[in-house]
Scaffold this motif. Sequence first.
Motif, PDB file in Angstrom:
ATOM      1  N   GLN A 342     121.714  37.742 101.012  1.00 42.96           N
ATOM      2  CA  GLN A 342     122.372  38.243  99.807  1.00 42.96           C
ATOM      3  C   GLN A 342     122.315  37.198  98.710  1.00 42.96           C
ATOM      4  OE1 GLN A 342     125.673  38.857 102.389  1.00 42.96           O
ATOM      5  NE2 GLN A 342     126.986  37.561 101.112  1.00 42.96           N
ATOM      6  N   ALA A 343     122.600  37.627  97.500  1.00 38.30           N
ATOM      7  CA  ALA A 343     122.529  36.719  96.348  1.00 38.30           C
ATOM      8  C   ALA A 343     123.654  35.686  96.401  1.00 38.30           C
ATOM      9  CB  ALA A 343     122.621  37.531  95.058  1.00 38.30           C
ATOM     10  N   HIS A 344     123.401  34.503  95.825  1.00 41.91           N
ATOM     11  CA  HIS A 344     124.404  33.442  95.792  1.00 41.91           C
ATOM     12  C   HIS A 344     124.303  32.672  94.489  1.00 41.91           C
ATOM     13  CE1 HIS A 344     126.050  33.336  99.881  1.00 41.91           C
ATOM     14  NE2 HIS A 344     124.857  33.771 100.263  1.00 41.91           N
ATOM     15  N   ASP A 345     125.457  32.204  93.990  1.00 34.78           N
ATOM     16  CA  ASP A 345     125.477  31.195  92.932  1.00 34.78           C
ATOM     17  C   ASP A 345     125.798  29.866  93.604  1.00 34.78           C
ATOM     18  OD1 ASP A 345     124.970  32.783  90.596  1.00 34.78           O
ATOM     19  OD2 ASP A 345     126.940  33.708  90.966  1.00 34.78           O
ATOM     20  N   LEU A 346     124.946  28.899  93.419  1.00 30.82           N
ATOM     21  CA  LEU A 346     125.092  27.631  94.150  1.00 30.82           C
ATOM     22  C   LEU A 346     124.947  26.443  93.207  1.00 30.82           C
ATOM     23  CD1 LEU A 346     122.792  28.467  97.201  1.00 30.82           C
ATOM     24  CD2 LEU A 346     125.301  28.342  97.235  1.00 30.82           C
ATOM     25  N   ASP A 347     125.701  25.377  93.480  1.00 27.35           N
ATOM     26  CA  ASP A 347     125.519  24.108  92.768  1.00 27.35           C
ATOM     27  C   ASP A 347     124.361  23.370  93.415  1.00 27.35           C
ATOM     28  OD1 ASP A 347     127.679  24.372  90.968  1.00 27.35           O
ATOM     29  OD2 ASP A 347     129.072  23.971  92.631  1.00 27.35           O
ATOM     30  N   VAL A 348     123.342  23.103  92.617  1.00 29.15           N
ATOM     31  CA  VAL A 348     122.129  22.496  93.169  1.00 29.15           C
ATOM     32  C   VAL A 348     121.647  21.352  92.285  1.00 29.15           C
ATOM     33  CG1 VAL A 348     121.364  24.622  94.297  1.00 29.15           C
ATOM     34  CG2 VAL A 348     120.646  24.121  91.928  1.00 29.15           C
ATOM     35  N   GLU A 349     120.692  20.618  92.841  1.00 28.90           N
ATOM     36  CA  GLU A 349     119.982  19.598  92.084  1.00 28.90           C
ATOM     37  C   GLU A 349     118.552  20.107  91.893  1.00 28.90           C
ATOM     38  OE1 GLU A 349     119.678  15.935  94.203  1.00 28.90           O
ATOM     39  OE2 GLU A 349     118.762  14.884  92.522  1.00 28.90           O
ATOM     40  N   SER A 350     117.960  19.775  90.755  1.00 32.32           N
ATOM     41  CA  SER A 350     116.550  20.121  90.539  1.00 32.32           C
ATOM     42  C   SER A 350     115.955  19.129  89.545  1.00 32.32           C
ATOM     43  CB  SER A 350     116.412  21.565  90.051  1.00 32.32           C
ATOM     44  OG  SER A 350     115.050  21.926  89.995  1.00 32.32           O
TER      45      SER A 350
END
Length: 502
Positions: A342-350
Amino acid sequence: MLVQNCIHAGECEGKDASLALARDILIAGTQADLLAHVNVLIIPIYNVDGHERRSPYGRINQNGPREMGWRTNATNLNLNRDYVKADAVETQAWLRLWNAWQPDLFIDTHTTDGEKHRYDLFYDATQGPETAEPVARWVREQLLPDVLAALTADGYATLPYGQLRDRKAPTEGYMAGWSMGPRFSTGYPAACNRPALLVETYSWNPYARRVRATYDFLRHTLRTLGAQRESLHAALRNADAQCVAAHGGGRDGRVALAFAHTDQHHPVTYHAYQQVLHQSEITGDTVIEYTQTPLDVEIPLFDGIEPTFTVTPPAAYLIPPQWSEVIERLEWHGIRTFRLRQAHDLDVESYRFDDVSFADRPHEGRQLPHYKSTSIRERRHFVAGTVVVPLDQPRAKLAVNLLEPAGSDSLVAWGFFNAVFEQKEYAEAYVMEPLARRMLSEDAGLRREFEERLARDEAFARNPPQRLDLFYRRSPYADARQNVYPVARVGEAGVVQRLKAE
Ligand SMILES: [Zn+2]
């Protein structure tokens, strides 16, 4: 053990050496004991189409055989640069073989030219900082000393594969010990925690001598491998376990992606020929002419390699599902992944890319970008079907090499994400002009920046579209995703576990 020949099909002695060895193991029986503890796979001719493109003129620097094949495959790709991008069908087939058989040791046979000297065989091996430490130590301590001593006892002169720093001045020294990236056949296994050997016989030796040197190299390697199989299996287990625990990192937890020679060196006696320098009427420069007079000269051999760039691996990478060429390659490379349900909003690094430019000529059929990458942190939306690449797996180091843009063998560096660098919407000047005027009147900081730029950057001041573009880029109409890496890093193992469990 997997033995590969004719990746450069003009360099063909490994084919004859391998088949002679197979004959002596299976039919003549004189080497039958070599199979007591080892299974051997032989690819007699890897670059089949290159092998069939044969003529007396395939290798100008090489002393026979009478006809030989060509360096590249039928689509003019050098297969020995293709192990990461896997554009060639040969590479795609090789990766299936590699993952199905999982060889413990890989050997690739070649012929080398270079300066004239009195050596039979050059070798390189996965023993530097690109290789998992237990594997590098096994190569350095268990494999190479035995094989090299046996070759010396047979009367062969060997040297690490490399080159003189200055051919016209051999005493300047010899550079050996590359840390080959995974684009190379013998660099790729290192990214999979497996040892590899590169064999290069000397192009000016007669063909029969080159076949014999390769035959004996294979024979001695097989014997040592059989004797050291338990220490090798222990090293492979340790390397894989360390890779899983450290997400592809070494003992310091980091993955090295760029390397350079150090000043470390030791003296060797270099078996050369006396050379004289002539003034050339053709080039206007001096040109080397080799005499037949042997010359032994002590020179420094530089073989220290150190990482110059390392990265801390994340717990996992997230790849949006539309990047199907990239996802497909991860599968070919045997990298384990799963998809978000399912869809997610996530804190990420890029990463954000700056100073983007492109090479003016293609390289191996691809247009290579140049860029700087800067780490960014943001909250991103990931749709269902997003591919997660968890790094608690034996292929973690390979995944980091493919997915960290700063690596010279990353998929960004190979041009898989080039479209991200393109601007796809533009403002009409008559639309942008009033908007720019309003921005200038409402934003004192922007006005100050604009005026300072006009004062110090003459080219900018004289370029109307560029002046207008400064405002477009600050407007909400600019593409916020241009020059932003679509792949994201997730730092916390707990988040990855939760995603996998859902
Ligand atoms: Zn070659």
